[in-house]
Motif scaffolding. Structure first.
Motif, PDB file in Angstrom:
ATOM      1  N   TYR A 186       8.026   8.105 -17.853  1.00  0.00           N
ATOM      2  CA  TYR A 186       7.306   7.425 -16.880  1.00  0.00           C
ATOM      3  C   TYR A 186       6.041   8.565 -16.487  1.00  0.00           C
ATOM      4  O   TYR A 186       6.539   9.697 -16.145  1.00  0.00           O
ATOM      5  N   ARG A 187       5.033   8.021 -16.441  1.00  0.00           N
ATOM      6  CA  ARG A 187       4.094   8.907 -15.795  1.00  0.00           C
ATOM      7  C   ARG A 187       3.321   8.319 -14.914  1.00  0.00           C
ATOM      8  O   ARG A 187       2.628   7.224 -15.036  1.00  0.00           O
ATOM      9  N   LEU A 188       2.881   9.048 -13.870  1.00  0.00           N
ATOM     10  CA  LEU A 188       2.352   8.497 -12.455  1.00  0.00           C
ATOM     11  C   LEU A 188       1.015   9.256 -12.256  1.00  0.00           C
ATOM     12  O   LEU A 188       1.483  10.481 -11.925  1.00  0.00           O
ATOM     13  N   MET A 189      -0.132   8.686 -11.907  1.00  0.00           N
ATOM     14  CA  MET A 189      -1.243   9.558 -11.500  1.00  0.00           C
ATOM     15  C   MET A 189      -1.472   8.749  -9.946  1.00  0.00           C
ATOM     16  O   MET A 189      -1.724   7.620 -10.023  1.00  0.00           O
ATOM     17  N   VAL A 190      -1.420   9.717  -9.082  1.00  0.00           N
ATOM     18  CA  VAL A 190      -1.650   9.135  -7.688  1.00  0.00           C
ATOM     19  C   VAL A 190      -2.900   9.860  -7.046  1.00  0.00           C
ATOM     20  O   VAL A 190      -3.026  11.175  -7.376  1.00  0.00           O
ATOM     21  N   ARG A 191      -3.392   9.447  -5.972  1.00  0.00           N
ATOM     22  CA  ARG A 191      -4.552  10.152  -5.188  1.00  0.00           C
ATOM     23  C   ARG A 191      -3.988  10.444  -3.755  1.00  0.00           C
ATOM     24  O   ARG A 191      -3.310   9.737  -3.080  1.00  0.00           O
ATOM     25  N   LEU A 192      -4.087  11.407  -3.175  1.00  0.00           N
ATOM     26  CA  LEU A 192      -3.719  12.058  -1.838  1.00  0.00           C
ATOM     27  C   LEU A 192      -4.869  11.434  -0.582  1.00  0.00           C
ATOM     28  O   LEU A 192      -5.998  12.134  -1.024  1.00  0.00           O
ATOM     29  N   VAL A 193      -4.607  10.682   0.014  1.00  0.00           N
ATOM     30  CA  VAL A 193      -5.472  10.167   0.963  1.00  0.00           C
ATOM     31  C   VAL A 193      -4.869  10.310   2.458  1.00  0.00           C
ATOM     32  O   VAL A 193      -3.809  10.663   2.519  1.00  0.00           O
ATOM     33  N   LYS A 194      -5.946   9.917   3.417  1.00  0.00           N
ATOM     34  CA  LYS A 194      -5.640  10.361   4.597  1.00  0.00           C
ATOM     35  C   LYS A 194      -4.357   9.780   5.153  1.00  0.00           C
ATOM     36  O   LYS A 194      -3.660   9.827   5.990  1.00  0.00           O
ATOM     37  N   SER A 195      -4.379   8.148   4.692  1.00  0.00           N
ATOM     38  CA  SER A 195      -3.419   7.497   5.302  1.00  0.00           C
ATOM     39  C   SER A 195      -3.103   6.269   4.438  1.00  0.00           C
ATOM     40  O   SER A 195      -4.086   5.618   3.824  1.00  0.00           O
ATOM     41  N   GLN A 196      -1.864   5.825   4.243  1.00  0.00           N
ATOM     42  CA  GLN A 196      -1.518   4.642   3.589  1.00  0.00           C
ATOM     43  C   GLN A 196      -0.100   4.096   3.946  1.00  0.00           C
ATOM     44  O   GLN A 196       1.087   4.603   3.654  1.00  0.00           O
ATOM     45  N   PRO A 197      -0.389   3.300   5.110  1.00  0.00           N
ATOM     46  CA  PRO A 197       0.709   2.977   5.783  1.00  0.00           C
ATOM     47  C   PRO A 197       1.618   2.096   5.073  1.00  0.00           C
ATOM     48  O   PRO A 197       1.266   1.171   4.046  1.00  0.00           O
ATOM     49  N   LEU A 198       3.022   2.460   5.172  1.00  0.00           N
ATOM     50  CA  LEU A 198       3.940   1.377   4.351  1.00  0.00           C
ATOM     51  C   LEU A 198       3.970   0.133   5.124  1.00  0.00           C
ATOM     52  O   LEU A 198       4.297   0.065   6.415  1.00  0.00           O
ATOM     53  N   THR A 199       4.045  -1.165   4.551  1.00  0.00           N
ATOM     54  CA  THR A 199       3.958  -2.393   5.269  1.00  0.00           C
ATOM     55  C   THR A 199       5.305  -3.429   4.773  1.00  0.00           C
ATOM     56  O   THR A 199       5.795  -2.735   3.743  1.00  0.00           O
ATOM     57  N   LEU A 200       5.294  -4.355   5.344  1.00  0.00           N
ATOM     58  CA  LEU A 200       6.476  -5.210   4.708  1.00  0.00           C
ATOM     59  C   LEU A 200       6.064  -5.857   3.467  1.00  0.00           C
ATOM     60  O   LEU A 200       6.799  -6.224   2.618  1.00  0.00           O
ATOM     61  N   GLN A 201       4.777  -5.785   3.266  1.00  0.00           N
ATOM     62  CA  GLN A 201       4.167  -6.323   1.952  1.00  0.00           C
ATOM     63  C   GLN A 201       4.144  -5.413   0.950  1.00  0.00           C
ATOM     64  O   GLN A 201       4.373  -5.624  -0.403  1.00  0.00           O
ATOM     65  N   ASN A 202       3.958  -4.030   1.399  1.00  0.00           N
ATOM     66  CA  ASN A 202       3.656  -3.036  -0.131  1.00  0.00           C
ATOM     67  C   ASN A 202       5.145  -2.131  -0.244  1.00  0.00           C
ATOM     68  O   ASN A 202       5.123  -1.345  -1.229  1.00  0.00           O
ATOM     69  N   TYR A 203       6.102  -2.402   0.651  1.00  0.00           N
ATOM     70  CA  TYR A 203       7.279  -1.599   0.469  1.00  0.00           C
ATOM     71  C   TYR A 203       8.354  -2.387   0.926  1.00  0.00           C
ATOM     72  O   TYR A 203       8.532  -2.833   1.995  1.00  0.00           O
ATOM     73  N   GLY A 204       9.296  -2.584   0.038  1.00  0.00           N
ATOM     74  CA  GLY A 204      10.648  -3.559   0.125  1.00  0.00           C
ATOM     75  C   GLY A 204      11.515  -3.379  -0.841  1.00  0.00           C
ATOM     76  O   GLY A 204      11.853  -2.613  -1.558  1.00  0.00           O
ATOM     77  N   PHE A 205      11.864  -4.859  -1.145  1.00  0.00           N
ATOM     78  CA  PHE A 205      12.782  -4.820  -2.063  1.00  0.00           C
ATOM     79  C   PHE A 205      12.380  -5.943  -3.245  1.00  0.00           C
ATOM     80  O   PHE A 205      11.770  -6.911  -2.927  1.00  0.00           O
ATOM     81  N   LEU A 206      13.221  -5.613  -4.485  1.00  0.00           N
ATOM     82  CA  LEU A 206      13.051  -6.497  -5.632  1.00  0.00           C
ATOM     83  C   LEU A 206      14.065  -7.216  -5.796  1.00  0.00           C
ATOM     84  O   LEU A 206      15.155  -6.944  -5.825  1.00  0.00           O
ATOM     85  N   GLY A 207      13.974  -8.601  -5.556  1.00  0.00           N
ATOM     86  CA  GLY A 207      15.416  -9.563  -5.699  1.00  0.00           C
ATOM     87  C   GLY A 207      15.358 -10.090  -7.216  1.00  0.00           C
ATOM     88  O   GLY A 207      14.338 -10.700  -7.574  1.00  0.00           O
ATOM     89  N   TYR A 208      16.442 -10.199  -7.810  1.00  0.00           N
ATOM     90  CA  TYR A 208      16.738 -10.597  -9.249  1.00  0.00           C
ATOM     91  C   TYR A 208      17.791 -11.557  -9.217  1.00  0.00           C
ATOM     92  O   TYR A 208      18.958 -11.393  -8.782  1.00  0.00           O
ATOM     93  N   CYS A 209      17.663 -12.642  -9.755  1.00  0.00           N
ATOM     94  CA  CYS A 209      18.763 -13.875  -9.603  1.00  0.00           C
ATOM     95  C   CYS A 209      19.292 -13.907 -10.956  1.00  0.00           C
ATOM     96  O   CYS A 209      18.787 -14.254 -11.949  1.00  0.00           O
TER      97      CYS A 209
END
Length: 379
Positions: free
Chosen positions: A214-237
């Protein structure tokens, strides 16, 4: 001839491996790093790199020669690799455009922070989990800079050692057909937490899974708030094979929309975009200029999958659950698109598709009575 003393060529770099670890098959990982670093240099006009776990130094050489890095801190914790690194990096050392140390990577990051000497690009090519370096590497990174992380911690990331993952990543992953993408998202989520604790944030540039790496390239920024849309859970049936994202507010009532069965939850993890389409486009254009045709194909595929839901459906799973012959990927994508859904291939595995359709729609699209190619739209 001793293979360790044989000269190797990769990109514009010529080097010897010695007793260092070097895997030619992962050149794609280094190619994407070189492309991203070159784009950064073209945007910012300068490029200072930390190669925190340099091995034989091939990445450092390529950042210098192809990304046009102005300065490289080459660090390798194993002092027994000093001689081969001195040989491979003789030109950079002689021109005072690189320094070579044999320190623990965290010591390098702390020294940078203590001196307020922040770098544009940090490459952390570690074995196992990158967690010991997530927090510390950010201390050495310039705001707007790029961090390139490796994880080979596949068992924990894909739900085969969930209890261990809980301690390392602060998340509980489960095993399911799209578990490799889950692994990328778990690491992004953990890194996002570390950045937010510093009053900052990260935004993914690209997220790559190749083989078991697994290789990840990320950029450091001033702010990136966690929201209910971008941080949560994945459900599988497990009953029907469908996926859903589940927010924190839905944890007490997470049921499959199709048959109301309980969902198996993984997370918390990053649910936002895996890639930055603008960066991928610039990397693709540069790869085309450099005549890297295979990288152009990969970047085109990654660009297409960037804004899809945080999972994929495997063709084998669609075939098994629909009790039909495994459909051809290209055909299934065409049918779904003809029915008004978004669908594309994914770089993570050739035997899967990403789509905003549910698995039941995918199954009906792949059934026998749909095996005639969909009509092409008139131009």
């Amino acid at each position: 001839m001793n293979q360790n003393l044989t000269e190797h060529t990769e990109g514009e770099a010529t080097f010897k491996v010695g007793h260092a670890f070097y895997r030619p098959s992962t050149q794609v990982v280094r190619d994407l790093g070189v492309l991203a670093a070159a784009i950064y240099k073209s945007q910012r006009g300068g490029l200072r790199v930390i190669d925190a776990m340099s091995g034989c130094g091939v990445r450092s050489l390529r950042y210098r020669l192809e990304s046009q890095a102005d300065w490289i801190w080459v660090n390798e914790a194993n002092p027994e690799l000093n001689l081969i690194l001195q040989q491979n990096l003789a030109g950079a050392i002689a021109t005072h455009t690189a320094t070579l140390t044999h320190l623990d990577a965290n010591q390098v990051f702390f020294e940078c922070y203590n001196r307020r000497d922040y770098y544009d690009f940090i490459d952390v090519d570690c074995f196992g989990s990158p967690t010991p370096y997530l927090d510390t590497s950010l201390w050495a990174l310039k705001l707007g800079g790029l961090l390139y992380l490796t994880s080979t911690d596949g068992r924990k990331l894909t739900g085969h050692a969930s209890e261990s993952s809980l301690g390392i990543y602060g998340a509980y992953p489960r095993n399911h057909p799209a578990a490799q993408e889950q692994g990328l998202r778990l690491v992004i989520g953990k890194l996002q937490q570390q950045a937010i604790a510093k009053g900052l944030g990260i935004t993914p540039i690209f997220s790559l899974f190749t083989g078991q790496t697994y290789r990840l390239m990320v950029r450091l920024v001033k702010s990136q708030p966690l929201t209910l849309q971008n941080y949560g859970f994945l459900g599988y049936c497990h009953h029907c094979g469908n996926y859903q994202t589940v927010s924190w507010r839905q944890l007490g009532r997470s049921f499959c929309d199709h048959d109301q069965k309980s969902l198996t939850l993984s997370g918390p993890l990053w649910l936002g975009m895996l890639h930055n389409k603008s960066w991928l486009k610039q990397m693709r254009v540069l790869a085309h200029h450099w005549q890297w045709s295979k990288r152009v194909q990969l970047l085109t595929l990654m660009e297409a999958e960037a804004d899809f839901p945080p999972y994929f459906y495997t063709l084998a799973e669609i075939g098994r659950r629909g009790r039909l012959d495994i459909p051809k990927r290209e055909y299934l994508i065409q049918v779904l698109q003809a029915r008004g859904f978004h669908a594309c291939a994914t770089h993570i595995t050739p035997g899967a598709i990403k789509t905003n359709a549910d698995i039941h729609t995918c199954i009906t699209a792949g059934q026998k009575n749909d095996q005639n190619p969909p009509p092409k739209e008139k131009s």
